[in-house]
Design an enzyme around this catalytic site. Structure first.
Site, PDB file in Angstrom:
ATOM      1  N   SER A 129      31.176  37.930 -36.890  1.00 41.29           N
ATOM      2  CA  SER A 129      31.722  37.793 -35.539  1.00 41.29           C
ATOM      3  C   SER A 129      31.664  38.728 -35.478  1.00 41.29           C
ATOM      4  CB  SER A 129      32.824  36.329 -36.018  1.00 41.29           C
ATOM      5  OG  SER A 129      33.661  36.483 -34.364  1.00 41.29           O
TER       6      SER A 129
ATOM      7  N   TYR B 234      41.084  34.372 -39.969  1.00 37.17           N
ATOM      8  CA  TYR B 234      39.714  34.485 -39.179  1.00 37.17           C
ATOM      9  C   TYR B 234      39.148  35.852 -39.537  1.00 37.17           C
ATOM     10  CZ  TYR B 234      35.173  33.344 -37.091  1.00 37.17           C
ATOM     11  OH  TYR B 234      33.718  32.922 -36.830  1.00 37.17           O
TER      12      TYR B 234
END
Length: 297
Positions: free
Chosen positions: A172, A185
């Site tokens: 990501s 995350y």
């Protein structure tokens, strides 16, 4: 001082490498064939994993699909078969190391040796650190990071033997730059990017240059995992756009795939510009999404 002086001798090589990189921007790289390759995709029951499976199916690869959701992964497999590909669905919990290892043995026995591994499975809990439960933190790292280790250890040895394969890490933009209320995350995706980079260097050191590596780092994607995301950097990405970039990156053997490509510039800026300026710049980005806030002032 000696190191600095010796490094100056590399300046001509630096100029050559820069010119070579600029030249490659204008020369389209030939896409490799993946026909007949055994491709394993984790998290294939929905979203990016499902769409990636469809694209490999169109290219006549043999699909091995893993997901914890039985209904979802079987739906993906059925659609891949309609596209003319052989597809095998497995219900696998990617947070469980033993489940990964036992499922890998079944794949080798029933399908064959995996030559393209797409580590796509992931979880996210949008919340500040106080509202993120301990089991959620553990689950995030088990799926987003540790699963990459277990799947790679399971399938890489056969790739090493024939010096042929491809390991794909779906990470990501949050693996390069951070935002509040995604501490867990972001931490897991930084680890995933580190895994990709370290593995790439290790394969080169072991002279296994036939095994390629790619890492996908997209901005917010409209998959429903994060509710109501928005940023001044641009609109929320559609899954089809991201998968198109991912497939192009795999087929042209790109090491790092940023979507949009401007993310790469942002990560470079963050390393160079003063911290105070970056704080102001990030406010301008106006990154927002629904998150649970557990801290009470």
């Amino acid at each position: 001082m000696q190191f600095f002086l010796s490094s100056l001798l590399l300046l001509p090589m630096l100029i050559i490498c820069i010119l070579e990189s600029l030249l490659k921007l204008f020369i389209p790289k030939k896409k490799k064939s993946v026909t007949g390759e055994i491709v394993l995709i984790t998290g294939a029951g929905h979203g990016i994993g499902r769409l990636t499976a469809y694209e490999f199916a169109k290219l006549k690869s043999k699909l091995v699909l893993w997901d914890i959701n039985k209904h979802g992964v079987e739906e993906t497999a059925a659609e891949c078969r309609k596209l003319g590909a052989k597809a095998y669905a497995f219900v696998v919990d990617c947070s469980n190391r033993e489940d990964i290892y036992s499922s890998a043995k079944k794949v080798k026995a029933e399908v064959g040796n995996v030559s393209i591994l797409v580590n796509n499975a992931g979880v996210v809990y949008p919340a500040d650190l106080f509202a993120t439960q301990d089991p959620q933190i553990e689950k995030t790292f088990e799926v987003n990071v540790l699963a990459h280790f277990w799947t790679t250890k399971a399938f890489l040895p056969e790739m090493m033997k024939c010096n042929h394969g491809h390991i794909v890490t779906v990470a990501s933009a949050a693996g390069h730059t951070v935002v509040p209320f995604l501490v867990t995350y972001c931490s897991s995706k930084f680890a995933a990017v580190g895994f990709h980079r370290a593995l790439t260097v290790e394969l080169a050191a072991l002279e296994r240059n036939g095994i390629k590596t790619s890492c996908l780092c997209p901005n917010f994607i409209n998959t429903g995992f994060i509710k109501n995301p928005s940023t001044s950097l641009g609109p929320t990405l559609e899954p089809e756009e991201v998968v198109n970039k991912l497939m192009n990156g795999i087929l042209t053997e790109q090491k790092m795939i940023f979507v949009p490509s401007s993310i790469s510039f942002l990560t470079m800026v963050e390393r160079i510009f003063p911290e105070r300026f970056m704080t102001i710049l990030k406010r301008k980005m106006n990154i927002r999404f629904d998150a649970i806030i557990g801290y009470k002032n």
